[in-house]
Design an enzyme around this catalytic site. Structure first.
Site, PDB file in Angstrom:
ATOM      1  N   GLY A  86      94.920  60.147 -76.035  1.00 12.39           N
ATOM      2  CA  GLY A  86      96.154  60.633 -76.664  1.00 12.39           C
ATOM      3  C   GLY A  86      97.228  59.565 -76.683  1.00 12.39           C
ATOM      4  O   GLY A  86      96.992  58.408 -76.307  1.00 12.39           O
ATOM      5  N   ASP A 112      85.584  68.205 -71.947  1.00 10.95           N
ATOM      6  CA  ASP A 112      86.703  69.142 -71.977  1.00 10.95           C
ATOM      7  C   ASP A 112      87.075  69.489 -70.539  1.00 10.95           C
ATOM      8  O   ASP A 112      86.195  69.898 -69.768  1.00 10.95           O
ATOM      9  CB  ASP A 112      86.256  70.402 -72.745  1.00 10.95           C
ATOM     10  CG  ASP A 112      87.444  71.258 -73.125  1.00 10.95           C
ATOM     11  OD1 ASP A 112      88.232  71.595 -72.224  1.00 10.95           O
ATOM     12  OD2 ASP A 112      87.582  71.571 -74.323  1.00 10.95           O
ATOM     13  N   LEU A 114      96.368  64.149 -67.729  1.00 12.21           N
ATOM     14  CA  LEU A 114      97.264  64.242 -68.884  1.00 12.21           C
ATOM     15  C   LEU A 114      96.712  65.169 -69.972  1.00 12.21           C
ATOM     16  O   LEU A 114      97.400  65.415 -70.962  1.00 12.21           O
ATOM     17  CB  LEU A 114      97.448  62.840 -69.498  1.00 12.21           C
ATOM     18  CG  LEU A 114      98.601  61.975 -68.986  1.00 12.21           C
ATOM     19  CD1 LEU A 114      98.503  61.736 -67.492  1.00 12.21           C
ATOM     20  CD2 LEU A 114      98.656  60.638 -69.720  1.00 12.21           C
ATOM     21  N   LYS A 162      94.326  77.622 -70.801  1.00 19.73           N
ATOM     22  CA  LYS A 162      93.093  77.287 -70.055  1.00 19.73           C
ATOM     23  C   LYS A 162      93.083  75.802 -69.721  1.00 19.73           C
ATOM     24  O   LYS A 162      92.675  75.405 -68.635  1.00 19.73           O
ATOM     25  CB  LYS A 162      91.859  77.596 -70.912  1.00 19.73           C
ATOM     26  CG  LYS A 162      91.434  79.033 -70.904  1.00 19.73           C
ATOM     27  CD  LYS A 162      90.100  79.118 -71.643  1.00 19.73           C
ATOM     28  CE  LYS A 162      89.586  80.509 -71.716  1.00 19.73           C
ATOM     29  NZ  LYS A 162      88.419  80.609 -72.616  1.00 19.73           N
ATOM     30  N   THR A 163      93.500  74.979 -70.674  1.00 17.52           N
ATOM     31  CA  THR A 163      93.501  73.529 -70.444  1.00 17.52           C
ATOM     32  C   THR A 163      94.423  73.180 -69.286  1.00 17.52           C
ATOM     33  O   THR A 163      94.048  72.411 -68.396  1.00 17.52           O
ATOM     34  CB  THR A 163      93.929  72.783 -71.732  1.00 17.52           C
ATOM     35  OG1 THR A 163      92.956  73.053 -72.739  1.00 17.52           O
ATOM     36  CG2 THR A 163      94.031  71.289 -71.512  1.00 17.52           C
ATOM     37  N   TYR A 179     102.410  77.001 -73.110  1.00 21.38           N
ATOM     38  CA  TYR A 179     102.579  75.610 -72.642  1.00 21.38           C
ATOM     39  C   TYR A 179     103.425  75.582 -71.373  1.00 21.38           C
ATOM     40  O   TYR A 179     103.012  75.025 -70.350  1.00 21.38           O
ATOM     41  CB  TYR A 179     103.231  74.792 -73.758  1.00 21.38           C
ATOM     42  CG  TYR A 179     103.406  73.320 -73.441  1.00 21.38           C
ATOM     43  CD1 TYR A 179     102.316  72.456 -73.391  1.00 21.38           C
ATOM     44  CD2 TYR A 179     104.678  72.790 -73.212  1.00 21.38           C
ATOM     45  CE1 TYR A 179     102.481  71.099 -73.112  1.00 21.38           C
ATOM     46  CE2 TYR A 179     104.852  71.441 -72.936  1.00 21.38           C
ATOM     47  CZ  TYR A 179     103.751  70.597 -72.895  1.00 21.38           C
ATOM     48  OH  TYR A 179     103.928  69.258 -72.623  1.00 21.38           O
ATOM     49  N   TYR A 205      97.039  72.997 -53.456  1.00 21.65           N
ATOM     50  CA  TYR A 205      95.936  72.120 -53.017  1.00 21.65           C
ATOM     51  C   TYR A 205      96.444  71.144 -51.962  1.00 21.65           C
ATOM     52  O   TYR A 205      95.707  70.731 -51.079  1.00 21.65           O
ATOM     53  CB  TYR A 205      95.326  71.349 -54.203  1.00 21.65           C
ATOM     54  CG  TYR A 205      94.170  72.080 -54.837  1.00 21.65           C
ATOM     55  CD1 TYR A 205      94.383  73.125 -55.727  1.00 21.65           C
ATOM     56  CD2 TYR A 205      92.848  71.748 -54.525  1.00 21.65           C
ATOM     57  CE1 TYR A 205      93.325  73.813 -56.300  1.00 21.65           C
ATOM     58  CE2 TYR A 205      91.783  72.430 -55.097  1.00 21.65           C
ATOM     59  CZ  TYR A 205      92.028  73.455 -55.984  1.00 21.65           C
ATOM     60  OH  TYR A 205      90.983  74.140 -56.541  1.00 21.65           O
TER      61      TYR A 205
HETATM   62  P1  NAD Z   1      98.694  63.979 -76.961  1.00 21.56           P
HETATM   63  O1  NAD Z   1      98.412  65.244 -77.676  1.00 21.56           O
HETATM   64  O2  NAD Z   1      98.791  62.727 -77.756  1.00 21.56           O
HETATM   65  O3  NAD Z   1      97.643  63.741 -75.798  1.00 21.56           O
HETATM   66  C1  NAD Z   1      96.960  64.768 -75.147  1.00 21.56           C
HETATM   67  C2  NAD Z   1      95.496  64.358 -75.016  1.00 21.56           C
HETATM   68  O4  NAD Z   1      94.782  65.365 -74.289  1.00 21.56           O
HETATM   69  C3  NAD Z   1      94.810  64.218 -76.371  1.00 21.56           C
HETATM   70  O5  NAD Z   1      94.075  63.026 -76.405  1.00 21.56           O
HETATM   71  C4  NAD Z   1      93.891  65.442 -76.436  1.00 21.56           C
HETATM   72  O6  NAD Z   1      92.752  65.253 -77.250  1.00 21.56           O
HETATM   73  C5  NAD Z   1      93.554  65.638 -74.972  1.00 21.56           C
HETATM   74  N1  NAD Z   1      93.151  67.002 -74.650  1.00 21.56           N
HETATM   75  C6  NAD Z   1      93.774  68.161 -74.999  1.00 21.56           C
HETATM   76  N2  NAD Z   1      93.096  69.207 -74.509  1.00 21.56           N
HETATM   77  C7  NAD Z   1      92.042  68.707 -73.814  1.00 21.56           C
HETATM   78  C8  NAD Z   1      90.980  69.299 -73.064  1.00 21.56           C
HETATM   79  N3  NAD Z   1      90.857  70.630 -72.952  1.00 21.56           N
HETATM   80  N4  NAD Z   1      90.073  68.485 -72.492  1.00 21.56           N
HETATM   81  C9  NAD Z   1      90.154  67.128 -72.602  1.00 21.56           C
HETATM   82  N5  NAD Z   1      91.140  66.530 -73.306  1.00 21.56           N
HETATM   83  C10 NAD Z   1      92.068  67.305 -73.892  1.00 21.56           C
HETATM   84  O7  NAD Z   1     100.052  64.222 -76.153  1.00 21.56           O
HETATM   85  P2  NAD Z   1     100.917  63.243 -75.246  1.00 21.56           P
HETATM   86  O8  NAD Z   1     102.281  63.254 -75.799  1.00 21.56           O
HETATM   87  O9  NAD Z   1     100.226  61.958 -75.053  1.00 21.56           O
HETATM   88  O10 NAD Z   1     100.951  64.058 -73.879  1.00 21.56           O
HETATM   89  C11 NAD Z   1     100.162  63.704 -72.744  1.00 21.56           C
HETATM   90  C12 NAD Z   1     100.553  64.578 -71.561  1.00 21.56           C
HETATM   91  O11 NAD Z   1     101.938  64.390 -71.240  1.00 21.56           O
HETATM   92  C13 NAD Z   1     100.365  66.075 -71.810  1.00 21.56           C
HETATM   93  O12 NAD Z   1      99.885  66.677 -70.636  1.00 21.56           O
HETATM   94  C14 NAD Z   1     101.784  66.556 -72.099  1.00 21.56           C
HETATM   95  O13 NAD Z   1     101.948  67.911 -71.745  1.00 21.56           O
HETATM   96  C15 NAD Z   1     102.605  65.636 -71.224  1.00 21.56           C
HETATM   97  N6  NAD Z   1     103.987  65.503 -71.723  1.00 21.56           N
HETATM   98  C16 NAD Z   1     104.255  64.785 -72.855  1.00 21.56           C
HETATM   99  C17 NAD Z   1     105.568  64.697 -73.318  1.00 21.56           C
HETATM  100  C18 NAD Z   1     105.936  63.914 -74.547  1.00 21.56           C
HETATM  101  O14 NAD Z   1     107.099  63.911 -74.939  1.00 21.56           O
HETATM  102  N7  NAD Z   1     105.031  63.215 -75.204  1.00 21.56           N
HETATM  103  C19 NAD Z   1     106.590  65.352 -72.625  1.00 21.56           C
HETATM  104  C20 NAD Z   1     106.268  66.081 -71.493  1.00 21.56           C
HETATM  105  C21 NAD Z   1     104.968  66.140 -71.037  1.00 21.56           C
END
Ligand code: NAD
Ligand code: UDP
Length: 313
Positions: A11, A57, A72, A90-91, A144, A158
């Site tokens: 991601g 997943d 992440l 679930k994720t 979310y 944990y």
């Molecule tokens: P993104 O959507 O680009 O990245 C998320 C990644 O997780 C993707 O590659 C996706 O394919 C993968 N993914 C989703 N569900 C999955 C699953 N069930 N199994 C395996 N892989 C899975 O988003 P991002 O902006 O890079 O966010 C990354 C993390 O940071 C997330 O947990 C998000 O909640 C957190 N976050 C991001 C922001 C932001 O502003 N970008 C802010 C707060 C928190």
């Protein structure tokens, strides 16, 4: 050399973290189901001898010997996490259980990517970690917000029950290259619309605010948080306190891209937080004087250049 597992590594944020940890001489296992991530985000790393890619997943258990885990995996933009809300929850929840279980089994340290959304539509401003938040448990954003809140609870339990070494990063709005152009988030939407001289759609009156941090500052903060002493647990805000209204952001992006775009208003989204700004006192104190280094204008210019190349403009 440490062996590091990064879930959601394909991601936006994960790909920058993979890159940085490899650069520092670590072995990186990037795990992703490609729901919102892309191989193109990490294709430049694929020939690296210490980079491994796993299609998996996180709602299913995964086993490997690692020293550290950055969890992440989770869709992060409203249109993506609302697409299949049950899967999103679930994720967050089963993903956290599986990764915490792995950390317990192999005695790895684990960092959970949490979010400023745990504060919901905050009544306290700016938001310190001690604020418990104002989250609607039954709204369209709840899958979310509540999923991430539950993941935080699981991390703490944990730790209390099994002595797992945990870190919780409450990440505030982050932007930069490789943010998906289709994620509907404000940065990607406004920049791509402005570059194509299309209208910028503001949801509501545009008086709602956010504080945007450039991805490199976040990655630095995450790595420093992972490196803190084992007894240091509990959530830490990682964000840039430079706050801006969505209206001012639209005007700034139109100006920086020298766009002919106009602004249009669309109905406000349900439960859209009105204001958001991190109190980063704890991060500065506990992460070795960490603070954001990239200003909004600098970060925007780098991101605009990325989208110009992507859109072949
Ligand atoms: P993104 O959507 O680009 O990245 C998320 C990644 O997780 C993707 O590659 C996706 O394919 C993968 N993914 C989703 N569900 C999955 C699953 N069930 N199994 C395996 N892989 C899975 O988003 P991002 O902006 O890079 O966010 C990354 C993390 O940071 C997330 O947990 C998000 O909640 C957190 N976050 C991001 C922001 C932001 O502003 N970008 C802010 C707060 C928190
Ligand atoms: N927003 C907007 N137009 C868009 C996308 C978002 O006005 O095309 C607004 C949205 O309503 C919110 C803010 O910009 O108030 C930030 O939205 P984003 O989805 O980027 O992040 P989040 O709401 O999750 O902080």
């Amino acid at each position: 050399m440490k062996r590091v597992l990064i879930t959601g590594g394909a991601g936006f944020i994960g790909s920058h973290l993979c890159e940085r940890l490899l650069k520092e001489g670590n072995e990186v296992i990037c795990l992703d189901n490609y729901f919102t991530g892309y191989k193109s985000n990490i294709v430049h790393l694929m020939n690296h001898p210490y980079f491994e890619l796993v299609r998996h997943d996180v709602i299913m258990p995964y086993f490997c010997e690692v020293d550290e885990i950055y969890n992440l995996a989770c869709p992060a933009s409203p249109i993506h996490y609302q697409y299949n809300p049950i899967k999103t929850i679930k994720t967050s929840v089963m993903g956290a259980i599986n990764m915490l279980g792995l950390a317990k089994r192999v005695k790895a340290k684990i960092l959970q990517a949490s979010t400023s959304e745990v504060y919901g539509d905050p009544m306290v401003h700016p938001q310190p970690e001690s604020y418990w938040g104002n989250v609607n448990p039954v709204g369209r954003r709840s899958n979310y917000d509540e999923g991430k809140r539950c993941a935080e609870t699981l991390c703490m339990d944990y730790h209390y029950q099994n002595k797992v070494r945990i870190k919780i990063a409450r990440i505030f709005n982050t932007y930069g290259p490789r943010m998906s152009q289709f994620d509907g988030r404000v940065m990607s939407s406004f920049i791509t619309s402005a570059l194509e001289n299309k209208e910028l759609a503001i949801y509501g009156d545009g008086k709602q605010s956010r504080s945007f941090q450039y991805v490199d500052d976040l990655v630095e903060g995450l790595i420093r948080l992972m490196g803190t002493a084992d007894e240091f647990t509990g959530p830490v805000n990682i964000g840039n306190p430079e706050e801006i209204s969505i209206m001012s952001l639209a005007e700034k992006i139109i100006c920086l891209t020298q766009s002919k775009s106009k602004i249009k208003h669309q109905p406000k989204k349900d439960d859209d937080p009105m204001q958001r700004r991190p109190d980063i006192t704890l991060a500065m104190k506990s992460l070795n004087n960490w603070h954001p280094r990239v200003s909004l204008d600098e970060g925007l210019n780098m991101t605009i250049t990325y989208y110009k190349n992507l859109l072949k403009l």
